[in-house]
Structure formats: structure tokens, C-alpha cells
Design a protein around this motif. Sequence first.
Motif, PDB file in Angstrom:
ATOM      1  N   MET A  71      34.832  56.652  29.764  1.00  0.00           N
ATOM      2  CA  MET A  71      33.856  57.102  28.775  1.00  0.00           C
ATOM      3  C   MET A  71      34.383  58.365  28.088  1.00  0.00           C
ATOM      4  O   MET A  71      34.941  59.252  28.738  1.00  0.00           O
ATOM      5  CB  MET A  71      32.511  57.391  29.459  1.00  0.00           C
ATOM      6  N   ALA A  72      34.205  58.446  26.788  1.00  0.00           N
ATOM      7  CA  ALA A  72      34.652  59.609  26.020  1.00  0.00           C
ATOM      8  C   ALA A  72      33.778  60.822  26.342  1.00  0.00           C
ATOM      9  O   ALA A  72      32.590  60.687  26.652  1.00  0.00           O
ATOM     10  CB  ALA A  72      34.575  59.305  24.526  1.00  0.00           C
ATOM     11  N   ILE A  76      29.821  61.319  27.343  1.00  0.00           N
ATOM     12  CA  ILE A  76      29.396  61.904  28.619  1.00  0.00           C
ATOM     13  C   ILE A  76      28.405  63.034  28.366  1.00  0.00           C
ATOM     14  O   ILE A  76      27.397  63.160  29.061  1.00  0.00           O
ATOM     15  CB  ILE A  76      30.612  62.405  29.427  1.00  0.00           C
ATOM     16  N   ALA A  77      28.670  63.848  27.360  1.00  0.00           N
ATOM     17  CA  ALA A  77      27.794  64.981  27.045  1.00  0.00           C
ATOM     18  C   ALA A  77      26.387  64.533  26.688  1.00  0.00           C
ATOM     19  O   ALA A  77      25.420  65.292  26.880  1.00  0.00           O
ATOM     20  CB  ALA A  77      28.401  65.799  25.912  1.00  0.00           C
ATOM     21  N   ASP A  78      26.232  63.308  26.215  1.00  0.00           N
ATOM     22  CA  ASP A  78      24.918  62.784  25.839  1.00  0.00           C
ATOM     23  C   ASP A  78      24.126  62.256  27.042  1.00  0.00           C
ATOM     24  O   ASP A  78      22.959  61.917  26.900  1.00  0.00           O
ATOM     25  CB  ASP A  78      25.064  61.648  24.816  1.00  0.00           C
ATOM     26  N   GLN A  79      24.755  62.181  28.203  1.00  0.00           N
ATOM     27  CA  GLN A  79      24.113  61.609  29.382  1.00  0.00           C
ATOM     28  C   GLN A  79      23.252  62.646  30.107  1.00  0.00           C
ATOM     29  O   GLN A  79      23.357  63.849  29.875  1.00  0.00           O
ATOM     30  CB  GLN A  79      25.173  61.061  30.343  1.00  0.00           C
ATOM     31  N   HIS A  80      22.434  62.145  31.023  1.00  0.00           N
ATOM     32  CA  HIS A  80      21.599  63.000  31.857  1.00  0.00           C
ATOM     33  C   HIS A  80      22.499  63.985  32.610  1.00  0.00           C
ATOM     34  O   HIS A  80      23.567  63.608  33.085  1.00  0.00           O
ATOM     35  CB  HIS A  80      20.809  62.135  32.842  1.00  0.00           C
ATOM     36  N   LEU A  87      30.405  60.955  35.790  1.00  0.00           N
ATOM     37  CA  LEU A  87      31.115  60.280  34.704  1.00  0.00           C
ATOM     38  C   LEU A  87      32.440  60.975  34.379  1.00  0.00           C
ATOM     39  O   LEU A  87      33.428  60.307  34.066  1.00  0.00           O
ATOM     40  CB  LEU A  87      30.228  60.195  33.466  1.00  0.00           C
ATOM     41  N   ARG A  88      32.455  62.287  34.488  1.00  0.00           N
ATOM     42  CA  ARG A  88      33.720  63.013  34.266  1.00  0.00           C
ATOM     43  C   ARG A  88      34.731  62.678  35.354  1.00  0.00           C
ATOM     44  O   ARG A  88      35.928  62.573  35.087  1.00  0.00           O
ATOM     45  CB  ARG A  88      33.456  64.511  34.190  1.00  0.00           C
ATOM     46  N   LEU A  89      34.263  62.513  36.569  1.00  0.00           N
ATOM     47  CA  LEU A  89      35.151  62.127  37.663  1.00  0.00           C
ATOM     48  C   LEU A  89      35.716  60.727  37.423  1.00  0.00           C
ATOM     49  O   LEU A  89      36.920  60.495  37.602  1.00  0.00           O
ATOM     50  CB  LEU A  89      34.389  62.172  38.990  1.00  0.00           C
TER      51      LEU A  89
END
Length: 116
Positions: A71-72, A76-80, A87-89
Motif C-alpha cells: 500500500m502506498a 496508509i495515511a488515510d487509514q485508521h 500497514l507500514r510494516l
Amino acid sequence: MAVLADMAGHGLPSLFWAQAREKGGFASVVEAGRDRILNPESALSFTKMTVAEAEGDTAGMLLDYAIDPPMAEEDIADQHPVLRSLLRLEAEAPGSWYINMLAVFREYRGTALGRP
């Protein structure tokens, strides 16, 4: 499947399903989870799960997939906030196979359910 997903996620799915229950008019958190799992477009869709059966009953489930492409960062920044670090992991391991969820009901644990 919703119960197993919540077990695997140590209650984290219920956090999100509670929000969906309020917005979607579901009678319970589990019903909201069921709706998510029945949606083929959902990250938790039954179409992405492997179900283990024993004695004619659902005994467990596995949700796994390839992390490709990751995921870009802007997505990711838009997620909870709770999901962002997870998601970063995932994004650090493109091309890897990821076991997202694995759960087995207590009565079937230790019975070699996962053996071929």
C-alpha cells in the motif's frame, strides 16, 4: 467466520465493526463483521480465507495473501490510526506471503487440524 476473525485479531476487528454497526444499522457488532466478511471487495472477505472443518463444523480459518504491491504511504495515511503501523510494516515486505489472521476454536486446538 466473524467470531474467528475477531479471535485472530484479539478484538481489533470488533473495534472497526462497532463503528460499522452504528453507521450501517446492524443489530450487533458480529452482524457488522459478518457483512464485511461476506463482501468480496473487503480485505476480510471470505473469498480470501481458507476454512478448516472438523466433524461437520467450522473449526478454524486462515487469512493470508501476498504483499504485492504494498500500500502506498498516502493510502496508509488515510487509514485508521490503529492500522497505520501495521500497514507500514506490511509495506516493508513487498513480495512476501503474509498470514494476516489464523484462529481455531478451542475444542479443535491441538488436534492436528492444520496438517495436510
